[in-house]
Design an enzyme around this catalytic site. Structure first.
Site, PDB file in Angstrom:
ATOM      1  N   CYS A   1      12.026  -3.534   9.764  1.00 60.19           N
ATOM      2  CA  CYS A   1      12.310  -2.424   8.845  1.00 60.19           C
ATOM      3  C   CYS A   1      12.913  -1.288   9.675  1.00 60.19           C
ATOM      4  O   CYS A   1      12.342  -0.865  10.680  1.00 60.19           O
ATOM      5  CB  CYS A   1      11.015  -1.999   8.174  1.00 60.19           C
ATOM      6  SG  CYS A   1      11.247  -0.664   7.004  1.00 60.19           S
TER       7      CYS A   1
ATOM      8  N   GLU B   1      10.938   5.795  13.186  1.00 54.18           N
ATOM      9  CA  GLU B   1      10.064   4.628  13.183  1.00 54.18           C
ATOM     10  C   GLU B   1      10.827   3.363  12.801  1.00 54.18           C
ATOM     11  O   GLU B   1      11.703   3.396  11.939  1.00 54.18           O
ATOM     12  CB  GLU B   1       8.964   4.818  12.138  1.00 54.18           C
ATOM     13  CG  GLU B   1       8.043   5.971  12.416  1.00 54.18           C
ATOM     14  CD  GLU B   1       7.035   6.161  11.296  1.00 54.18           C
ATOM     15  OE1 GLU B   1       6.201   7.052  11.419  1.00 54.18           O
ATOM     16  OE2 GLU B   1       7.099   5.412  10.296  1.00 54.18           O
TER      17      GLU B   1
ATOM     18  N   CYS C   1       5.821   3.943   5.811  1.00 52.04           N
ATOM     19  CA  CYS C   1       6.946   4.736   6.271  1.00 52.04           C
ATOM     20  C   CYS C   1       6.564   6.185   6.565  1.00 52.04           C
ATOM     21  O   CYS C   1       6.050   6.879   5.711  1.00 52.04           O
ATOM     22  CB  CYS C   1       7.996   4.627   5.166  1.00 52.04           C
ATOM     23  SG  CYS C   1       9.131   5.942   5.024  1.00 52.04           S
TER      24      CYS C   1
ATOM     25  N   CYS D   1      13.332  12.755   5.490  1.00 54.92           N
ATOM     26  CA  CYS D   1      13.973  12.374   4.227  1.00 54.92           C
ATOM     27  C   CYS D   1      13.935  13.549   3.263  1.00 54.92           C
ATOM     28  O   CYS D   1      12.951  14.288   3.213  1.00 54.92           O
ATOM     29  CB  CYS D   1      13.255  11.176   3.613  1.00 54.92           C
ATOM     30  SG  CYS D   1      14.080  10.547   2.141  1.00 54.92           S
TER      31      CYS D   1
ATOM     32  N   CYS E   1       4.866   9.380  -0.358  1.00 52.83           N
ATOM     33  CA  CYS E   1       5.439   8.941   0.907  1.00 52.83           C
ATOM     34  C   CYS E   1       5.148   9.942   2.033  1.00 52.83           C
ATOM     35  O   CYS E   1       5.338  11.146   1.872  1.00 52.83           O
ATOM     36  CB  CYS E   1       6.946   8.780   0.725  1.00 52.83           C
ATOM     37  SG  CYS E   1       7.812   8.504   2.271  1.00 52.83           S
TER      38      CYS E   1
ATOM     39  N   CYS F   1       9.687  11.788  -2.338  1.00 46.59           N
ATOM     40  CA  CYS F   1       8.844  10.890  -3.141  1.00 46.59           C
ATOM     41  C   CYS F   1       7.381  11.261  -2.898  1.00 46.59           C
ATOM     42  O   CYS F   1       6.959  11.409  -1.741  1.00 46.59           O
ATOM     43  CB  CYS F   1       9.105   9.439  -2.778  1.00 46.59           C
ATOM     44  SG  CYS F   1      10.830   8.980  -3.017  1.00 46.59           S
TER      45      CYS F   1
HETATM   46  S1  SF4 Z   1       9.995   6.674  -0.081  1.00 44.48           S
HETATM   47 FE1  SF4 Z   1       9.973   8.263   1.498  1.00 44.48          FE
HETATM   48  S2  SF4 Z   1      11.607   7.684   2.937  1.00 44.48           S
HETATM   49 FE2  SF4 Z   1      11.924   6.501   1.047  1.00 44.48          FE
HETATM   50  S3  SF4 Z   1      13.340   7.761  -0.167  1.00 44.48           S
HETATM   51 FE3  SF4 Z   1      11.282   8.363  -0.814  1.00 44.48          FE
HETATM   52  S4  SF4 Z   1      10.750  10.129   0.499  1.00 44.48           S
HETATM   53 FE4  SF4 Z   1      12.508   9.073   1.427  1.00 44.48          FE
END
Ligand code: SF4
Length: 352
Positions: A106, A91, A341, A113, A120, A117
């Site tokens: 962005c 994206e 994201c 990832c 997210c 997190c």
């Molecule tokens: S916010 Fe999402 S994309 Fe960014 S580092 Fe954390 S898990 Fe990865």
């Protein structure tokens, strides 16, 4: 002009030209023309030695050169889902500057990832692979074409899409060079920001480059215990160590680091948290960017995070400003198109 040129650095293109029997001096002219056309297949007028145009046309096209999906929010935020050469998707987001003619872009640095997190959407799909510099440059060019198509100019770029840029630091730095440097995209060093959740060795690696881009550090909590619940990386690097690395970056680069802080209702958004954040930052000359949360459903840990009401976010900002910090609250962009994201890609995969 062939879109494959986006895959070459200047040195690599010089080497390729030499291996094909052409003068290396054509390389810089070719790349300038390629980036000036935002990577589009144009420029038949460019004078080239006999046989070179045909050679370039035979090269395989650049990955992610056109969006597989494009969604536009009521507020003008545009999300692109770009398909890579191996069929995976990433994206990229274009965010308009209200009232102006500029947009911010962005860019993603990884497919998925590994950081996990908790709030997210990208974290839910796990990590698949790093992106190459060429794949990140292709996102930049797609965003620039997108901006131009709506009569705006891509003014800034932040590496804050899918992925942790500092776990792919070499390719990210090569992409930053090709986006910022006048010999390539020419966006300008100060127009580029690399964001991290706080990978200390990676921050030091950025500082050591001597390049003049910005750094943003996603803190999201004023204490290690709260942070560790939100960001697994918080168990690996303590906030004080992350801030010490940010201090070193700032001392070497001479420009303020941005602290990103996503406000989550009842988790990290009280005035007590604001006072703790202000005490943590003290007299540091850093900017605090408070982000509104785009809900992404149930998290990995089974939590349904909610955005902080605007009045509470403004109270948080006021506490920081009273203590002398530069702080801004950024309202949510494109909630109607899942602009956070990883959301669009996650939805696309679920529907597949
Ligand atoms: S916010 Fe999402 S994309 Fe960014 S580092 Fe954390 S898990 Fe990865």
């Amino acid at each position: 002009m062939n879109a494959a040129l986006g895959q070459y650095s200047l040195v690599e293109l010089e080497q390729a030209l030499a291996s094909w029997g052409f003068k290396t001096s054509h390389a810089s002219r070719l790349l300038r023309a390629y980036y000036a056309a935002d990577g589009a297949l144009v420029d038949d007028d460019l004078e080239l030695p006999h046989g070179l145009r045909e050679k370039l046309q035979q090269l395989p096209c650049s990955p992610a050169s056109s969006p597989a999906r494009r969604e536009v929010s009521a507020d003008g935020t545009t999300k692109l889902l770009l398909r890579l050469g191996d069929g995976r998707t990433v994206e990229s987001v274009m965010m308009p500057d209200y009232g102006g003619q500029r947009v911010a872009g962005c860019i993603s640095s990884q497919v998925g990832c590994a950081m996990g997190c908790d709030f997210c959407a990208t974290a839910k799909s796990g990590f698949e692979r790093n992106l190459t510099a060429a794949e990140m440059v292709a996102q930049f060019l797609a965003l620039r074409r997108e901006a131009r198509a709506v009569g705006r100019r891509l003014q800034t770029v932040v590496f804050m899409g899918m992925g942790e840029p500092l776990l792919n630091v070499e390719q990210v730095l090569e992409a930053v060079r090709r986006i910022a440097d006048n010999r390539y995209g020419g966006l300008g060093w100060r127009q580029v920001t690399v964001s991290t959740v706080g990978i200390v060795p990676g921050i030091d690696a950025l500082a050591a480059t001597g390049l003049a881009f910005h750094l943003a550090v996603s803190l999201h909590a004023p204490d290690d215990a709260t942070r560790a619940k939100l960001l697994p990386t918080g168990r690996r690097f303590a906030i004080q160590d992350i801030l010490a690395a940010a201090d070193r970056f700032q001392a070497r680069r001479g420009r303020p680091v941005t602290i990103q802080y996503c406000l989550l209702r009842g988790v990290n958004d009280s005035t007590g948290h604001a006072r703790a954040l202000a005490a943590l930052l003290g007299t540091r000359r850093m900017h605090v960017n408070l982000l509104s949360y785009n809900p992404t459903g149930t998290s990995l840990r089974g939590v349904e995070y909610q955005p902080t009401p605007v009045e509470d976010a403004e109270a948080f900002v006021a506490v920081l400003r009273e203590r002398g910090l530069v702080a801004h609250f950024r309202r949510s962009r494109g909630p109607d198109i899942d602009a956070a994201c990883g959301q669009l890609r996650h939805r696309e995969a679920a529907n597949a």
